[in-house]
Design a protein around this motif. Structure first.
Motif, mmCIF file in Angstrom:
data_model
loop_
_atom_site.group_PDB
_atom_site.id
_atom_site.type_symbol
_atom_site.label_atom_id
_atom_site.label_comp_id
_atom_site.label_asym_id
_atom_site.label_seq_id
_atom_site.Cartn_x
_atom_site.Cartn_y
_atom_site.Cartn_z
ATOM 1 N N VAL A 63 0.843 -1.204 0.000
ATOM 2 C CA VAL A 63 0.000 0.000 0.000
ATOM 3 C C VAL A 63 0.875 1.250 0.000
ATOM 4 O O VAL A 63 0.639 2.200 -0.750
ATOM 5 C CB VAL A 63 -0.970 0.000 1.197
ATOM 6 C CG1 VAL A 63 -1.631 1.375 1.348
ATOM 7 C CG2 VAL A 63 -2.028 -1.077 1.027
ATOM 8 N N SER A 64 1.906 1.244 0.830
ATOM 9 C CA SER A 64 2.803 2.399 0.912
ATOM 10 C C SER A 64 3.542 2.617 -0.400
ATOM 11 O O SER A 64 3.610 3.744 -0.917
ATOM 12 C CB SER A 64 3.801 2.199 2.057
ATOM 13 O OG SER A 64 4.695 3.276 2.137
ATOM 14 N N GLU A 68 2.949 5.739 -3.109
ATOM 15 C CA GLU A 68 4.051 6.633 -3.456
ATOM 16 C C GLU A 68 4.259 6.729 -4.967
ATOM 17 O O GLU A 68 4.615 7.781 -5.490
ATOM 18 C CB GLU A 68 5.336 6.137 -2.787
ATOM 19 C CG GLU A 68 6.540 7.029 -3.011
ATOM 20 C CD GLU A 68 7.739 6.544 -2.233
ATOM 21 O OE1 GLU A 68 8.600 5.877 -2.845
ATOM 22 O OE2 GLU A 68 7.812 6.812 -1.023
ATOM 23 N N GLN A 69 4.011 5.629 -5.683
ATOM 24 C CA GLN A 69 4.345 5.586 -7.106
ATOM 25 C C GLN A 69 3.144 5.766 -8.038
ATOM 26 O O GLN A 69 3.320 5.934 -9.245
ATOM 27 C CB GLN A 69 5.054 4.258 -7.418
ATOM 28 C CG GLN A 69 6.356 4.101 -6.643
ATOM 29 C CD GLN A 69 7.094 2.819 -6.988
ATOM 30 O OE1 GLN A 69 7.085 2.361 -8.125
ATOM 31 N NE2 GLN A 69 7.735 2.217 -5.987
ATOM 32 N N ALA A 70 1.946 5.734 -7.504
ATOM 33 C CA ALA A 70 0.747 5.857 -8.345
ATOM 34 C C ALA A 70 0.607 7.269 -8.904
ATOM 35 O O ALA A 70 0.987 8.248 -8.248
ATOM 36 C CB ALA A 70 -0.496 5.490 -7.535
ATOM 37 N N PRO A 71 0.048 7.403 -10.103
ATOM 38 C CA PRO A 71 -0.274 8.731 -10.615
ATOM 39 C C PRO A 71 -1.346 9.387 -9.754
ATOM 40 O O PRO A 71 -2.035 8.713 -8.970
ATOM 41 C CB PRO A 71 -0.785 8.453 -12.032
ATOM 42 C CG PRO A 71 -1.195 7.019 -12.030
ATOM 43 C CD PRO A 71 -0.318 6.329 -11.034
ATOM 44 N N GLU A 72 -1.492 10.704 -9.897
ATOM 45 C CA GLU A 72 -2.349 11.461 -8.983
ATOM 46 C C GLU A 72 -3.805 11.031 -9.005
ATOM 47 O O GLU A 72 -4.512 11.209 -8.022
ATOM 48 C CB GLU A 72 -2.244 12.954 -9.292
ATOM 49 C CG GLU A 72 -0.905 13.567 -8.924
ATOM 50 C CD GLU A 72 -0.886 15.076 -9.085
ATOM 51 O OE1 GLU A 72 -1.940 15.635 -9.472
ATOM 52 O OE2 GLU A 72 0.158 15.686 -8.831
ATOM 53 N N HIS A 73 -4.269 10.460 -10.117
ATOM 54 C CA HIS A 73 -5.691 10.106 -10.213
ATOM 55 C C HIS A 73 -6.002 8.736 -9.613
ATOM 56 O O HIS A 73 -7.164 8.325 -9.564
ATOM 57 C CB HIS A 73 -6.168 10.154 -11.666
ATOM 58 C CG HIS A 73 -5.607 9.050 -12.526
ATOM 59 N ND1 HIS A 73 -4.310 9.049 -12.987
ATOM 60 C CD2 HIS A 73 -6.176 7.903 -13.000
ATOM 61 C CE1 HIS A 73 -4.101 7.963 -13.715
ATOM 62 N NE2 HIS A 73 -5.214 7.254 -13.730
ATOM 63 N N LEU A 74 -4.950 8.004 -9.141
ATOM 64 C CA LEU A 74 -5.152 6.686 -8.553
ATOM 65 C C LEU A 74 -4.652 6.670 -7.114
ATOM 66 O O LEU A 74 -3.771 7.438 -6.741
ATOM 67 C CB LEU A 74 -4.394 5.612 -9.344
ATOM 68 C CG LEU A 74 -4.826 5.359 -10.789
ATOM 69 C CD1 LEU A 74 -3.895 4.349 -11.433
ATOM 70 C CD2 LEU A 74 -6.275 4.897 -10.861
ATOM 71 N N GLU A 75 -5.227 5.767 -6.308
ATOM 72 C CA GLU A 75 -4.747 5.579 -4.941
ATOM 73 C C GLU A 75 -4.764 4.100 -4.588
ATOM 74 O O GLU A 75 -5.565 3.318 -5.113
ATOM 75 C CB GLU A 75 -5.600 6.365 -3.943
ATOM 76 C CG GLU A 75 -7.021 5.880 -3.802
ATOM 77 C CD GLU A 75 -7.774 6.605 -2.685
ATOM 78 O OE1 GLU A 75 -7.140 6.958 -1.677
ATOM 79 O OE2 GLU A 75 -8.995 6.798 -2.828
ATOM 80 N N ALA A 76 -3.854 3.707 -3.703
ATOM 81 C CA ALA A 76 -3.816 2.342 -3.177
ATOM 82 C C ALA A 76 -4.480 2.323 -1.819
ATOM 83 O O ALA A 76 -4.356 3.265 -1.028
ATOM 84 C CB ALA A 76 -2.375 1.859 -3.067
ATOM 85 N N ILE A 77 -5.191 1.252 -1.557
ATOM 86 C CA ILE A 77 -5.907 1.128 -0.289
ATOM 87 C C ILE A 77 -5.908 -0.342 0.118
ATOM 88 O O ILE A 77 -5.893 -1.240 -0.738
ATOM 89 C CB ILE A 77 -7.352 1.681 -0.420
ATOM 90 C CG1 ILE A 77 -8.008 1.824 0.950
ATOM 91 C CG2 ILE A 77 -8.182 0.837 -1.364
ATOM 92 C CD1 ILE A 77 -9.252 2.680 0.912
ATOM 93 N N GLY A 78 -5.890 -0.595 1.410
ATOM 94 C CA GLY A 78 -5.832 -1.974 1.888
ATOM 95 C C GLY A 78 -7.165 -2.475 2.408
ATOM 96 O O GLY A 78 -7.902 -1.739 3.062
ATOM 97 N N GLU A 79 -7.477 -3.723 2.089
ATOM 98 C CA GLU A 79 -8.525 -4.490 2.738
ATOM 99 C C GLU A 79 -9.902 -3.821 2.733
ATOM 100 O O GLU A 79 -10.515 -3.596 3.764
ATOM 101 C CB GLU A 79 -8.083 -4.821 4.168
ATOM 102 C CG GLU A 79 -6.770 -5.598 4.199
ATOM 103 C CD GLU A 79 -6.220 -5.762 5.588
ATOM 104 O OE1 GLU A 79 -5.979 -6.915 5.990
ATOM 105 O OE2 GLU A 79 -6.027 -4.744 6.281
ATOM 106 N N MET A 80 -10.376 -3.515 1.532
ATOM 107 C CA MET A 80 -11.777 -3.133 1.345
ATOM 108 C C MET A 80 -12.405 -4.075 0.330
ATOM 109 O O MET A 80 -11.722 -4.600 -0.547
ATOM 110 C CB MET A 80 -11.908 -1.677 0.879
ATOM 111 C CG MET A 80 -11.780 -0.673 2.010
ATOM 112 S SD MET A 80 -12.174 1.019 1.492
ATOM 113 C CE MET A 80 -13.929 0.861 1.101
#
Length: 204
Positions: A63-64, A68-80
């Motif tokens: 997730v971290s 850190e590396q994703a483009p601004e329009h994407l996000e990483a998230i855990g356990e949903m």
């Protein structure tokens, strides 16, 4: 120790009794006192065993690194969870979704079309689900990228899959042991040997 107490419940707790045709996806938000990370697979509730240290570290590390590396329009998230359909609501260990898929602070699930990447860290009690059942369902729902993470000598090995949209099945792209370096769904470079170290997670 009883199963109820293992999940922090009183020994007198009565587990929910399923309706004749099984549970539906929305029941996960309505049933009281479900243990954390309960999933719905083919209308049945699947309870998770307590996480191992490896499992927890890999989730937080990925997730971290992905954040850190994703483009601004994407996000990483855990356990949903992902609400794949009425009878299936699995919970990947890590997801990458568009930032604008956020429906508010009480959101508990994503639509499959919002999921860019789903990651499963294989656990001893979920080998078949993580290797076969869940990736098959993610592919049928159109999730374009899937990673499966296995443990080898305390370090993660990442199996990278890409969706064949014609057959709605995953094809193995490559297997990464020490360095995870891919171009899709966006450029990623992660030092897999650093999962047990504190500090910056990226590998480049």
């Amino acid at each position: 120790m009883s199963a109820a107490r293992e999940y922090g419940l009183d020994d007198q707790y009565e587990w929910p009794r399923p309706p004749a045709d099984g549970w539906v996806a929305d029941d996960l938000d309505r049933l009281p006192n479900l243990p954390p990370h309960t999933e719905l697979i083919d209308g049945s509730l699947v309870l998770m065993s307590p996480q191992t240290r490896f499992h927890s570290r890999v989730i937080h590390y990925l997730v971290s690194a992905l954040t850190e590396q994703a483009p601004e329009h994407l996000e990483a998230i855990g356990e949903m969870t992902i609400k794949l359909n009425k009878r299936n609501r699995p919970e990947p260990d890590v997801l990458v979704v568009p930032v604008d898929a956020d429906s508010g602070p009480r959101q508990t699930w994503f639509e499959p079309e919002d999921v860019v990447l789903a990651v499963e860290v294989v656990s001893a009690d979920s080998v078949e689900r993580d290797r076969e059942v869940k990736p098959r369902k993610y592919a049928q729902a159109g999730v374009p990228h899937f990673w499966r993470v296995e443990e080898n000598d305390g370090l993660p090995v990442v199996y990278v899959y890409e969706l064949d949209p014609a057959t709605r099945t995953y094809a193995l792209d490559d297997i990464y042991h020490k360095q995870l370096k891919v171009d899709l769904p966006f450029p990623v470079d992660i030092d897999l040997t650093a999962v047990n170290r504190r500090g910056r997670p990226a590998g480049g």
